[in-house]
Design a protein around this motif. Structure first.
Motif, PDB file in Angstrom:
ATOM      1  N   ILE A  27       0.857  -1.190   0.000  1.00 46.05           N
ATOM      2  CA  ILE A  27       0.000   0.000   0.000  1.00 46.05           C
ATOM      3  C   ILE A  27       0.888   1.232   0.000  1.00 46.05           C
ATOM      4  O   ILE A  27       1.508   1.574   1.014  1.00 46.05           O
ATOM      5  CB  ILE A  27      -0.930   0.003   1.238  1.00 46.05           C
ATOM      6  CG1 ILE A  27      -1.725  -1.297   1.289  1.00 46.05           C
ATOM      7  CG2 ILE A  27      -1.855   1.205   1.199  1.00 46.05           C
ATOM      8  CD1 ILE A  27      -2.452  -1.503   2.590  1.00 46.05           C
ATOM      9  N   LYS A  28       0.944   1.908  -1.125  1.00 48.05           N
ATOM     10  CA  LYS A  28       1.719   3.143  -1.253  1.00 48.05           C
ATOM     11  C   LYS A  28       0.771   4.329  -1.121  1.00 48.05           C
ATOM     12  O   LYS A  28      -0.285   4.353  -1.755  1.00 48.05           O
ATOM     13  CB  LYS A  28       2.454   3.193  -2.586  1.00 48.05           C
ATOM     14  CG  LYS A  28       3.532   2.127  -2.732  1.00 48.05           C
ATOM     15  CD  LYS A  28       4.294   2.285  -4.040  1.00 48.05           C
ATOM     16  CE  LYS A  28       5.415   1.260  -4.156  1.00 48.05           C
ATOM     17  NZ  LYS A  28       6.193   1.399  -5.422  1.00 48.05           N
ATOM     18  N   SER A  29       1.162   5.300  -0.309  1.00 48.11           N
ATOM     19  CA  SER A  29       0.314   6.469  -0.075  1.00 48.11           C
ATOM     20  C   SER A  29       1.130   7.745  -0.193  1.00 48.11           C
ATOM     21  O   SER A  29       2.272   7.810   0.256  1.00 48.11           O
ATOM     22  CB  SER A  29      -0.327   6.407   1.318  1.00 48.11           C
ATOM     23  OG  SER A  29      -1.119   5.239   1.461  1.00 48.11           O
ATOM     24  N   SER A  30       0.510   8.739  -0.816  1.00 44.99           N
ATOM     25  CA  SER A  30       1.074  10.094  -0.872  1.00 44.99           C
ATOM     26  C   SER A  30       0.009  11.029  -0.308  1.00 44.99           C
ATOM     27  O   SER A  30      -1.013  11.278  -0.949  1.00 44.99           O
ATOM     28  CB  SER A  30       1.422  10.484  -2.311  1.00 44.99           C
ATOM     29  OG  SER A  30       2.368   9.608  -2.864  1.00 44.99           O
ATOM     30  N   TYR A  31       0.243  11.513   0.913  1.00 47.46           N
ATOM     31  CA  TYR A  31      -0.757  12.308   1.617  1.00 47.46           C
ATOM     32  C   TYR A  31      -0.450  13.805   1.516  1.00 47.46           C
ATOM     33  O   TYR A  31       0.703  14.219   1.711  1.00 47.46           O
ATOM     34  CB  TYR A  31      -0.787  11.952   3.100  1.00 47.46           C
ATOM     35  CG  TYR A  31      -1.307  10.574   3.425  1.00 47.46           C
ATOM     36  CD1 TYR A  31      -2.657  10.266   3.303  1.00 47.46           C
ATOM     37  CD2 TYR A  31      -0.453   9.580   3.895  1.00 47.46           C
ATOM     38  CE1 TYR A  31      -3.141   9.010   3.621  1.00 47.46           C
ATOM     39  CE2 TYR A  31      -0.921   8.320   4.225  1.00 47.46           C
ATOM     40  CZ  TYR A  31      -2.274   8.040   4.083  1.00 47.46           C
ATOM     41  OH  TYR A  31      -2.743   6.794   4.398  1.00 47.46           O
ATOM     42  N   VAL A  32      -1.473  14.591   1.257  1.00 49.38           N
ATOM     43  CA  VAL A  32      -1.424  16.022   1.549  1.00 49.38           C
ATOM     44  C   VAL A  32      -2.016  16.165   2.940  1.00 49.38           C
ATOM     45  O   VAL A  32      -3.222  15.992   3.143  1.00 49.38           O
ATOM     46  CB  VAL A  32      -2.225  16.849   0.530  1.00 49.38           C
ATOM     47  CG1 VAL A  32      -2.221  18.322   0.928  1.00 49.38           C
ATOM     48  CG2 VAL A  32      -1.630  16.687  -0.869  1.00 49.38           C
ATOM     49  N   HIS A  33      -1.151  16.427   3.907  1.00 47.48           N
ATOM     50  CA  HIS A  33      -1.524  16.387   5.321  1.00 47.48           C
ATOM     51  C   HIS A  33      -1.589  17.814   5.865  1.00 47.48           C
ATOM     52  O   HIS A  33      -0.628  18.577   5.731  1.00 47.48           O
ATOM     53  CB  HIS A  33      -0.486  15.570   6.099  1.00 47.48           C
ATOM     54  CG  HIS A  33      -0.865  15.288   7.506  1.00 47.48           C
ATOM     55  ND1 HIS A  33      -1.714  14.266   7.868  1.00 47.48           N
ATOM     56  CD2 HIS A  33      -0.519  15.908   8.666  1.00 47.48           C
ATOM     57  CE1 HIS A  33      -1.862  14.251   9.182  1.00 47.48           C
ATOM     58  NE2 HIS A  33      -1.146  15.238   9.687  1.00 47.48           N
ATOM     59  N   ILE A  34      -2.733  18.182   6.474  1.00 48.73           N
ATOM     60  CA  ILE A  34      -2.936  19.552   6.953  1.00 48.73           C
ATOM     61  C   ILE A  34      -3.373  19.524   8.411  1.00 48.73           C
ATOM     62  O   ILE A  34      -4.547  19.280   8.716  1.00 48.73           O
ATOM     63  CB  ILE A  34      -3.983  20.293   6.104  1.00 48.73           C
ATOM     64  CG1 ILE A  34      -3.601  20.234   4.623  1.00 48.73           C
ATOM     65  CG2 ILE A  34      -4.120  21.750   6.561  1.00 48.73           C
ATOM     66  CD1 ILE A  34      -4.631  20.846   3.698  1.00 48.73           C
ATOM     67  N   PRO A  35      -2.449  19.758   9.346  1.00 42.43           N
ATOM     68  CA  PRO A  35      -2.814  19.801  10.770  1.00 42.43           C
ATOM     69  C   PRO A  35      -2.958  21.239  11.285  1.00 42.43           C
ATOM     70  O   PRO A  35      -2.238  22.149  10.855  1.00 42.43           O
ATOM     71  CB  PRO A  35      -1.616  19.119  11.443  1.00 42.43           C
ATOM     72  CG  PRO A  35      -0.463  19.443  10.553  1.00 42.43           C
ATOM     73  CD  PRO A  35      -1.006  19.652   9.153  1.00 42.43           C
ATOM     74  N   LEU A  36      -3.893  21.428  12.188  1.00 40.63           N
ATOM     75  CA  LEU A  36      -4.031  22.680  12.937  1.00 40.63           C
ATOM     76  C   LEU A  36      -3.708  22.342  14.386  1.00 40.63           C
ATOM     77  O   LEU A  36      -4.404  21.560  15.024  1.00 40.63           O
ATOM     78  CB  LEU A  36      -5.443  23.239  12.818  1.00 40.63           C
ATOM     79  CG  LEU A  36      -5.696  24.585  13.511  1.00 40.63           C
ATOM     80  CD1 LEU A  36      -4.828  25.685  12.899  1.00 40.63           C
ATOM     81  CD2 LEU A  36      -7.171  24.967  13.431  1.00 40.63           C
ATOM     82  N   LEU A  37      -2.635  22.950  14.915  1.00 47.94           N
ATOM     83  CA  LEU A  37      -2.062  22.517  16.182  1.00 47.94           C
ATOM     84  C   LEU A  37      -1.976  23.652  17.181  1.00 47.94           C
ATOM     85  O   LEU A  37      -1.797  24.818  16.807  1.00 47.94           O
ATOM     86  CB  LEU A  37      -0.654  21.955  15.957  1.00 47.94           C
ATOM     87  CG  LEU A  37      -0.526  20.833  14.921  1.00 47.94           C
ATOM     88  CD1 LEU A  37       0.933  20.578  14.591  1.00 47.94           C
ATOM     89  CD2 LEU A  37      -1.201  19.571  15.410  1.00 47.94           C
ATOM     90  N   LEU A  38      -2.087  23.304  18.450  1.00 43.45           N
ATOM     91  CA  LEU A  38      -1.821  24.224  19.550  1.00 43.45           C
ATOM     92  C   LEU A  38      -0.492  23.833  20.178  1.00 43.45           C
ATOM     93  O   LEU A  38      -0.324  22.709  20.652  1.00 43.45           O
ATOM     94  CB  LEU A  38      -2.936  24.171  20.598  1.00 43.45           C
ATOM     95  CG  LEU A  38      -2.721  25.046  21.845  1.00 43.45           C
ATOM     96  CD1 LEU A  38      -2.692  26.531  21.477  1.00 43.45           C
ATOM     97  CD2 LEU A  38      -3.806  24.776  22.882  1.00 43.45           C
ATOM     98  N   LYS A  39       0.442  24.760  20.174  1.00 46.62           N
ATOM     99  CA  LYS A  39       1.776  24.532  20.731  1.00 46.62           C
ATOM    100  C   LYS A  39       1.861  25.246  22.077  1.00 46.62           C
ATOM    101  O   LYS A  39       1.624  26.453  22.160  1.00 46.62           O
ATOM    102  CB  LYS A  39       2.838  25.056  19.775  1.00 46.62           C
ATOM    103  CG  LYS A  39       4.262  24.984  20.294  1.00 46.62           C
ATOM    104  CD  LYS A  39       5.230  25.613  19.280  1.00 46.62           C
ATOM    105  CE  LYS A  39       6.640  25.677  19.803  1.00 46.62           C
ATOM    106  NZ  LYS A  39       7.550  26.354  18.851  1.00 46.62           N
ATOM    107  N   ILE A  40       2.200  24.517  23.142  1.00 44.50           N
ATOM    108  CA  ILE A  40       2.300  25.088  24.488  1.00 44.50           C
ATOM    109  C   ILE A  40       3.731  24.897  24.972  1.00 44.50           C
ATOM    110  O   ILE A  40       4.193  23.762  25.157  1.00 44.50           O
ATOM    111  CB  ILE A  40       1.311  24.417  25.456  1.00 44.50           C
ATOM    112  CG1 ILE A  40      -0.122  24.549  24.925  1.00 44.50           C
ATOM    113  CG2 ILE A  40       1.433  25.030  26.850  1.00 44.50           C
ATOM    114  CD1 ILE A  40      -1.150  23.823  25.766  1.00 44.50           C
TER     115      ILE A  40
END
Length: 239
Positions: free
Chosen positions: A122-135
């Motif tokens: 299983i080959k995957s190419s992801y466009v990954h978009i995270p919204l993160l809170l950094k503390i």
């Protein structure tokens, strides 16, 4: 590879922290080439490079033998947009492209006898978009540890969700869109010209990603109640 990278990051962080905490000379770098401290800016930009290792969490309909998975190390690259909320919290958007390969092997008890039938790459190419809170903690000389968490979504550019062929034609199908929650930690190192940040983050899918075969009794998909991606990201960010 993943273990080696983690060890290198830990050694680097320990050595830098040791020199910052116990050195008599404590020169504060502003990470901007002398043009003002980077942490004073409300909005900052950067990019990241890194590695990933994805696997699957399978949930089964019956108490059958588990599907074996052989993950491999993939590659990440992307951009960083950071908005300062206060001296300890930041909102981050980190869109990137993630390349990964997973190999799964079905047990013979599923009625699959040949190697071709039992194995799927299983080959995957992801466009990954995270919204993160950094503390983060209070800055200690030129280092600042932090924890990070949030939610993300990804679009699998290699998805064959709409392919009419299924496992009977050696096509293992996955859905295009996946949603995750993410948790991790890292350390900001303030250098003279930029801020360097090694970090490690776990990602956990919230939705089932498996596209079932046409045959409801398919040996490849009928016993799988859900299949959810999990992954570890090791990123090196430059701001």
């Amino acid at each position: 590879m993943k273990k080696i990278l983690i060890i290198i990051c830990c050694i680097f962080a320990f050595q830098s922290a040791h020199s910052q905490l116990f050195s008599k000379k404590k020169v504060l770098n502003d990470a901007s080439g002398g043009n003002g401290q980077i942490d004073n800016n409300i909005l900052t930009w950067g990019y990241f490079l890194g590695f990933n290792s994805y696997d699957f969490k399978f949930t089964y309909n019956t108490n059958a033998d588990a599907i074996q998975l052989k993950p491999s190390t993939g590659f990440n690259v992307g951009l960083v947009g950071d908005v300062k909320l206060n001296n300890y919290m930041n909102i981050r958007l980190e869109p990137g492209i993630f390349f990964t390969t997973r190999n799964i092997e079905y047990p013979e008890s599923y009625g699959l006898t040949s190697i071709v039938e039992r194995n799927r790459e299983i080959k995957s190419s992801y466009v990954h978009i995270p919204l993160l809170l950094k503390i983060g903690t209070k800055r200690i000389n030129n280092i600042k540890p932090f924890i990070v968490g949030g939610f993300s979504t990804s679009l699998n550019l290699s998805s064959n969700q709409d392919n009419p062929d299924d496992n009977s034609s050696n096509q293992f199908r996955m859905k295009k869109t996946t949603y995750y929650y993410e948790l991790g930690f890292g350390v900001d190192f303030y250098l003279y010209y930029f801020k360097f940040t090694p970090s490690i983050r776990g990602v956990f899918a919230l939705n089932d990603e498996l596209v079932r075969d046409v045959d409801p009794n398919s040996p490849w998909t009928s016993n799988i109640q859900s299949m959810k991606s999990r992954g570890i990201f090791i990123n090196f960010t430059f701001q």
